[in-house]
Scaffold this active site. Structure first.
Site, mmCIF file in Angstrom:
data_model
loop_
_atom_site.group_PDB
_atom_site.id
_atom_site.type_symbol
_atom_site.label_atom_id
_atom_site.label_comp_id
_atom_site.label_asym_id
_atom_site.label_seq_id
_atom_site.Cartn_x
_atom_site.Cartn_y
_atom_site.Cartn_z
ATOM 1 N N HIS A 119 0.432 2.196 -1.820
ATOM 2 C CA HIS A 119 1.437 2.876 -0.989
ATOM 3 C C HIS A 119 2.426 3.608 -1.898
ATOM 4 O O HIS A 119 3.014 2.994 -2.800
ATOM 5 C CB HIS A 119 2.245 1.869 -0.177
ATOM 6 C CG HIS A 119 1.562 1.331 1.036
ATOM 7 N ND1 HIS A 119 0.394 0.639 0.988
ATOM 8 C CD2 HIS A 119 1.910 1.393 2.360
ATOM 9 C CE1 HIS A 119 0.047 0.286 2.215
ATOM 10 N NE2 HIS A 119 0.953 0.730 3.077
ATOM 11 N N HIS B 43 -2.705 -2.505 8.293
ATOM 12 C CA HIS B 43 -2.360 -3.862 7.840
ATOM 13 C C HIS B 43 -2.773 -4.844 8.926
ATOM 14 O O HIS B 43 -2.318 -4.722 10.071
ATOM 15 C CB HIS B 43 -0.858 -3.952 7.595
ATOM 16 C CG HIS B 43 -0.374 -2.945 6.590
ATOM 17 N ND1 HIS B 43 -0.132 -3.261 5.282
ATOM 18 C CD2 HIS B 43 -0.129 -1.612 6.714
ATOM 19 C CE1 HIS B 43 0.262 -2.172 4.632
ATOM 20 N NE2 HIS B 43 0.269 -1.156 5.475
ATOM 21 N N ASP C 203 -1.701 2.391 10.503
ATOM 22 C CA ASP C 203 -0.729 1.611 9.706
ATOM 23 C C ASP C 203 -0.456 0.224 10.310
ATOM 24 O O ASP C 203 -1.025 -0.765 9.840
ATOM 25 C CB ASP C 203 0.557 2.418 9.512
ATOM 26 C CG ASP C 203 1.312 2.054 8.239
ATOM 27 O OD1 ASP C 203 0.790 1.258 7.435
ATOM 28 O OD2 ASP C 203 2.429 2.577 8.039
ATOM 29 N N ASP C 204 0.421 0.155 11.292
ATOM 30 C CA ASP C 204 0.734 -1.105 11.997
ATOM 31 C C ASP C 204 0.841 -0.734 13.476
ATOM 32 O O ASP C 204 1.950 -0.659 14.023
ATOM 33 C CB ASP C 204 2.074 -1.672 11.507
ATOM 34 C CG ASP C 204 2.115 -1.858 10.002
ATOM 35 O OD1 ASP C 204 1.519 -2.822 9.506
ATOM 36 O OD2 ASP C 204 2.719 -0.999 9.322
ATOM 37 N N HIS D 167 -6.502 2.683 6.618
ATOM 38 C CA HIS D 167 -5.137 2.225 6.307
ATOM 39 C C HIS D 167 -4.553 1.519 7.530
ATOM 40 O O HIS D 167 -3.960 2.150 8.404
ATOM 41 C CB HIS D 167 -4.243 3.409 5.893
ATOM 42 C CG HIS D 167 -2.892 2.987 5.390
ATOM 43 N ND1 HIS D 167 -2.404 3.319 4.139
ATOM 44 C CD2 HIS D 167 -1.906 2.244 5.961
ATOM 45 C CE1 HIS D 167 -1.201 2.823 3.967
ATOM 46 N NE2 HIS D 167 -0.868 2.156 5.079
ATOM 47 N N GLU E 20 6.183 7.257 0.859
ATOM 48 C CA GLU E 20 6.584 6.978 2.247
ATOM 49 C C GLU E 20 8.114 6.875 2.242
ATOM 50 O O GLU E 20 8.789 7.772 2.726
ATOM 51 C CB GLU E 20 5.925 5.675 2.737
ATOM 52 C CG GLU E 20 6.251 5.311 4.178
ATOM 53 C CD GLU E 20 5.807 3.887 4.553
ATOM 54 O OE1 GLU E 20 5.647 3.041 3.651
ATOM 55 O OE2 GLU E 20 5.669 3.615 5.769
HETATM 56 N N1 ADE Z 1 3.483 -3.129 5.160
HETATM 57 C C1 ADE Z 1 3.202 -3.012 6.449
HETATM 58 N N2 ADE Z 1 3.485 -1.776 6.891
HETATM 59 C C2 ADE Z 1 3.966 -1.082 5.832
HETATM 60 C C3 ADE Z 1 4.413 0.246 5.635
HETATM 61 N N3 ADE Z 1 4.459 1.135 6.623
HETATM 62 N N4 ADE Z 1 4.855 0.576 4.409
HETATM 63 C C4 ADE Z 1 4.816 -0.305 3.413
HETATM 64 N N5 ADE Z 1 4.393 -1.553 3.550
HETATM 65 C C5 ADE Z 1 3.966 -1.947 4.737
HETATM 66 ZN ZN ZN Z 2 0.757 0.843 5.211
#
Ligand code: ADE
Ligand code: ZN
Length: 323
Positions: free
Chosen positions: A186, A10, A267-268, A8, A189
């Site tokens: 997703h 992006h 995630d990011d 997971h 969250e």
């Molecule tokens: N796109 C990039 N990061 C995200 C996240 N944490 N939640 C949903 N969409 C995303």
């Molecule tokens: Zn994500």
């Protein structure tokens, strides 16, 4: 140090501030509203998405994208990762002026370069962005289904899960499933447990992105455990975005204890001041996980990975050899 695997992340969100500043210079953009003192600046989910979209727009050519994946996967491998599945976003590519096919080919090229250098295996999950609407998500699914790239093995949906009705996305996920792609979405969250239940009921994914707010409903946690749904947990992201108020309140240990298949992901990463390795370190520190328990998490990720049987066996063999 346990070997790691990521399912997971992006890809646009993996570009670190240094790289984004270089891209901004290349295209004459001013990064200062979004990057200060070498760090991304945002203060909630909306401003996080704005910073993310700003950075994504600075990757415009095939070589920009190839270098992004090569750079990210190489750094992951140097940190002990043997597998990386990234979320791709044809919508972001199109907005930056590149066709989805050229974008996907370029990301694939970066993955091959990283594999040649380090041995890390990479795959792509094409995603639709929920707040771009049902049509855009269906178009992403159609692209995923027809693109024919051997490293595209999954379809998913990110973006703001508080937007739109989940039922409206059924068709997109059917298109992807019929094409033989692995399915993740997703949920749980910024939406509560109902969002997770709705995603499971209507989209039938084998994995759920985050999913952590399932903890609000013990019956749902039992269902996730019983059905073997894999949870793509990203604790550092959740704490940074204030989904939970600190590591002691994060449900990862409770979900694991309840028998859910949990995994660790970034995630990011630079937006949340983390890396995949750091997520494993945080789990050791805050959740008391041993090296053996962390290796089991990596095994869960590989077992849930959207790869063919031969690749999965080879990855599992690498993991066992290290033990
Ligand atoms: N796109 C990039 N990061 C995200 C996240 N944490 N939640 C949903 N969409 C995303
Ligand atoms: Zn994500």
């Amino acid at each position: 140090m346990p070997l790691t695997a990521e399912i997971h992340c992006h890809v646009e969100g993996a570009a670190d501030p240094e790289l984004v500043i270089r891209q901004a210079r290349k295209y004459g953009a001013d990064p200062s509203p979004f990057i200060q003192n070498g760090s991304f600046v945002w203060h909630d989910f909306t401003t996080f998405l704005q910073a993310y979209d700003f950075a994504a727009d600075l990757f415009r050519t095939e070589e920009d994208y190839a270098r992004l994946t090569e750079h990210y996967l190489t750094s992951l491998a140097r940190d002990g990762a043997i597998y990386s599945e990234v979320f791709t976003s044809p919508d972001h590519a199109r907005r930056a002026g590149l066709s989805p096919q050229a974008y996907t080919n370029a990301l694939g090229e970066g993955m091959i370069r990283a594999r040649d250098k380090t041995g890390i295996e990479g795959r792509m999950i094409v995603t639709g962005v929920r707040h771009f609407g049902v049509e855009a998500v269906e178009a992403a699914a159609r692209f995923a289904a027809r693109c024919g790239h051997p490293l595209v093995t999954g379809f998913g949906m990110g973006g703001d899960e508080r937007m739109g009705d989940i039922e409206d996305f059924v068709r997109a996920f059917e298109i992807a499933r019929e094409a033989g792609l692995g399915i993740t979405v997703h949920a749980g969250e910024f939406g509560g447990w109902e969002s997770v239940a709705g995603a499971l009921d209507h989209l039938k994914p084998s994995r759920i992105g985050h999913g952590v707010r399932a903890i609000e409903n013990p019956d749902l946690v039992r269902r996730i455990a019983a059905e073997g749904i894999v949870m793509e947990c990203c604790p550092g992201s959740n704490i940074a975005l204030k989904v939970f108020d600190g590591f002691p309140n994060h449900p990862f240990p409770a979900l694991l204890a309840a028998g859910c298949k949990v995994t660790l992901n970034s995630d990011d990463p630079p937006y949340f001041w983390t890396t995949l390795r750091n997520e494993y370190d945080l789990a050791a520190k805050h959740f008391g996980m041993s090296e053996k328990a962390l290796t089991a998490v990596t095994r869960t990720s590989i077992e849930a990975a959207f790869v063919d049987r031969k690749t999965r066996s080879a990855l599992l063999a690498r993991l066992e050899k290290k033990r």
